[in-house]
Write an enzyme that holds these catalytic residues in place. Sequence first.
Site, PDB file in Angstrom:
ATOM      1  N   ASP A   1       0.889  -1.162   0.000  1.00  0.00           N
ATOM      2  CA  ASP A   1       0.000   0.000   0.000  1.00  0.00           C
ATOM      3  C   ASP A   1       0.929   1.214   0.000  1.00  0.00           C
ATOM      4  O   ASP A   1       1.677   1.441   0.964  1.00  0.00           O
ATOM      5  CB  ASP A   1      -0.874  -0.050   1.261  1.00  0.00           C
TER       6      ASP A   1
ATOM      7  N   LYS B   1       6.673   8.681 -18.083  1.00  0.00           N
ATOM      8  CA  LYS B   1       5.893   9.828 -18.517  1.00  0.00           C
ATOM      9  C   LYS B   1       4.407   9.516 -18.348  1.00  0.00           C
ATOM     10  O   LYS B   1       4.068   8.335 -18.374  1.00  0.00           O
ATOM     11  CB  LYS B   1       6.267  10.210 -19.936  1.00  0.00           C
TER      12      LYS B   1
ATOM     13  N   HIS C   1      10.262   7.105 -23.987  1.00  0.00           N
ATOM     14  CA  HIS C   1      10.658   5.844 -24.633  1.00  0.00           C
ATOM     15  C   HIS C   1      11.143   6.047 -26.072  1.00  0.00           C
ATOM     16  O   HIS C   1      11.839   5.199 -26.612  1.00  0.00           O
ATOM     17  CB  HIS C   1       9.554   4.789 -24.532  1.00  0.00           C
TER      18      HIS C   1
ATOM     19  N   LYS D   1      14.460   4.180 -28.836  1.00  0.00           N
ATOM     20  CA  LYS D   1      14.282   3.536 -30.142  1.00  0.00           C
ATOM     21  C   LYS D   1      15.625   3.522 -30.877  1.00  0.00           C
ATOM     22  O   LYS D   1      16.320   4.543 -30.924  1.00  0.00           O
ATOM     23  CB  LYS D   1      13.249   4.292 -30.981  1.00  0.00           C
TER      24      LYS D   1
ATOM     25  N   GLU E   1      -0.152   8.106 -35.863  1.00  0.00           N
ATOM     26  CA  GLU E   1      -0.651   6.798 -35.435  1.00  0.00           C
ATOM     27  C   GLU E   1      -1.938   6.491 -36.174  1.00  0.00           C
ATOM     28  O   GLU E   1      -2.755   7.393 -36.400  1.00  0.00           O
ATOM     29  CB  GLU E   1      -0.917   6.803 -33.938  1.00  0.00           C
TER      30      GLU E   1
ATOM     31  N   ASP F   1       0.685  14.583 -24.720  1.00  0.00           N
ATOM     32  CA  ASP F   1       1.004  13.162 -24.854  1.00  0.00           C
ATOM     33  C   ASP F   1       2.203  12.925 -25.771  1.00  0.00           C
ATOM     34  O   ASP F   1       3.001  12.014 -25.530  1.00  0.00           O
ATOM     35  CB  ASP F   1      -0.238  12.443 -25.413  1.00  0.00           C
TER      36      ASP F   1
ATOM     37  N   HIS G   1       7.992  13.458 -26.825  1.00  0.00           N
ATOM     38  CA  HIS G   1       8.634  12.726 -27.925  1.00  0.00           C
ATOM     39  C   HIS G   1       9.066  13.660 -29.079  1.00  0.00           C
ATOM     40  O   HIS G   1      10.215  13.618 -29.521  1.00  0.00           O
ATOM     41  CB  HIS G   1       7.692  11.664 -28.489  1.00  0.00           C
TER      42      HIS G   1
ATOM     43  N   LYS H   1      -3.755  10.838 -33.673  1.00  0.00           N
ATOM     44  CA  LYS H   1      -4.329   9.486 -33.640  1.00  0.00           C
ATOM     45  C   LYS H   1      -5.244   9.358 -34.849  1.00  0.00           C
ATOM     46  O   LYS H   1      -5.765  10.358 -35.344  1.00  0.00           O
ATOM     47  CB  LYS H   1      -5.182   9.306 -32.379  1.00  0.00           C
TER      48      LYS H   1
HETATM   49  C1  BG6 Z   1       3.038   7.133 -25.666  1.00  0.00           C
HETATM   50  C2  BG6 Z   1       1.714   7.837 -25.743  1.00  0.00           C
HETATM   51  O1  BG6 Z   1       3.978   7.922 -24.969  1.00  0.00           O
HETATM   52  O2  BG6 Z   1       3.517   6.912 -26.974  1.00  0.00           O
HETATM   53  C3  BG6 Z   1       0.707   7.035 -26.565  1.00  0.00           C
HETATM   54  O3  BG6 Z   1       1.204   8.020 -24.432  1.00  0.00           O
HETATM   55  C4  BG6 Z   1       1.285   6.705 -27.917  1.00  0.00           C
HETATM   56  O4  BG6 Z   1      -0.518   7.730 -26.724  1.00  0.00           O
HETATM   57  C5  BG6 Z   1       2.664   6.091 -27.770  1.00  0.00           C
HETATM   58  O5  BG6 Z   1       0.399   5.798 -28.562  1.00  0.00           O
HETATM   59  C6  BG6 Z   1       3.326   5.929 -29.118  1.00  0.00           C
HETATM   60  O6  BG6 Z   1       4.488   5.190 -28.963  1.00  0.00           O
HETATM   61  P1  BG6 Z   1       5.065   4.336 -30.170  1.00  0.00           P
HETATM   62  O7  BG6 Z   1       6.365   3.837 -29.658  1.00  0.00           O
HETATM   63  O8  BG6 Z   1       4.052   3.256 -30.443  1.00  0.00           O
HETATM   64  O9  BG6 Z   1       5.170   5.272 -31.303  1.00  0.00           O
END
Ligand code: BG6
Length: 481
Positions: free
Chosen positions: A86, A142, A172, A176, A210, A229, A234, A334
């Site tokens: 907890d 994040k 992230h 890559k 995306e 986001d 990114h 998106k």
């Molecule tokens: C994340 C976002 O940080 O990155 C998501 O919160 C997004 O909304 C994702 O879909 C995209 O990551 P990748 O590596 O699939 O391009």
Amino acid sequence: MSFDLVFFGGTGDLTWRKLMPALFQAFRHGKLPENGRILAVARDEMPDERYREWLKERFREVEEGKRPSDEEFERFASLVHYRRMDLSQPDHYSRLKDWLGERNADTVVLYLATSPHLFTQICEQLGAAGLNGPKVRVVLEKPLGHDLASAQQINRVVRSVFDETQAFRIDHYLGKPSVQNLMALRFGNALFEPLWRRESISNIQITLAESLGVGTRGPFYDSTGALRDMIQNHALQLLTMIAMEAPASNDADAIRDEKLKVLRALKPFTPETVSRDVVRGQYRAGTAGGKSVPGYLEEGKVPPGSHTETFVALRTEVQNWRWAGVPFYLRTGKRLAARDAQIVINFRPVPHPIFPGGSCPNRLIIKLQPEDGLELQLMAAKGGSSTEALSPVSLDLDFDKAFAADRVGAYERLLLDAIAGRLNLFVRSDEQEQAWKWVEPILNYWKNDSTGPRSYVAGTWGPPAASALVARDGHSWIEEC
Ligand code: BG6
């Protein structure tokens, strides 16, 4: 080297979708240091065995090729443990300390894969329990905050408990392999450097598109939106790597100092420039992959009439000698026409065309996904005749094919780096705060702008205003050329 890796949020989506599969890949590739334990902590009470069974079930959803065989899973699972915790209870942190103390590993990585509103509470409790010694590293997922003030608040607490060198803030995209190749392209080759400036480059486009919609993430996404986001983190991180000066070394701080300078040099937005240079959009029903798909407002648990943007396109400049006057166009969304992340460097046209039909400007495309590679577009005389019109041709390098055996996924890379204590691919607090500072005028403008986002049909490249934004400068997005 021995290590203990603790996942807070051990039953959460991020842990089973991304982190555990990435660790398994590191394990399968023999890259995980041998003497390690992985501990998942979460609210539910269950013995290790039950957690391992639960994880095994989840691993069935991992894409084929990355899924473990039963035998591999058993070997990996023997490293995995589970404890109930907890996060508001000080004595639960003492119990964690005891568990870690049993072995006294060389490195302890505490990965906060929880909702970010818990970050400050967890860090304070870790500090109070003395779980912040020099061997400890804290990894923060994040989104780190939802505006400048909240990011500063998180960073203040993190800094009061940990040294900056112990804080690993994840973006992230930095993990890559293609993004690492961007560093290699710029600073491991002398070829492009003389051209990498305003005299030779007409504009730069960063697209993070995306094809999927928000799916089941409606409630999270609705309070976030595309700017927070994808752009604040990114897209801006990619921009810094394109625009930065050569760091004096490959050390984390040498690199992060240069990235910070770029963020500081970004042209600040005013209400006038937001209304002129930023386009926000929201998808309505359309088609994706040949199927009808709902609009954003019809996705599960999205509040009726929401103004949250699922698309952003913007124009900015880096105000320094190298880049003055060169437009940088950033866009993300998106439910766009394709899943496509790439950086396009558009070079200037030849000053005096001599061939019939003229000549298209050269272009370098840095492909991040789905393919991972480099494409250099040149002009050639295909038939070799002095009177023929030139044709565009491509030099194409597919890193996935060329280096398949060495490719490491983003989370695998970042987890291994956190265990090894390498900070190069993590974001420093000042970079992150500067990025918030830069996007904040956009957020403020939208708060007071009742017109809301422009609608676009799912499966397209966003609202027409995004094309107009680029066309105004005499340019076009790559798919429109
Ligand atoms: C994340 C976002 O940080 O990155 C998501 O919160 C997004 O909304 C994702 O879909 C995209 O990551 P990748 O590596 O699939 O391009």
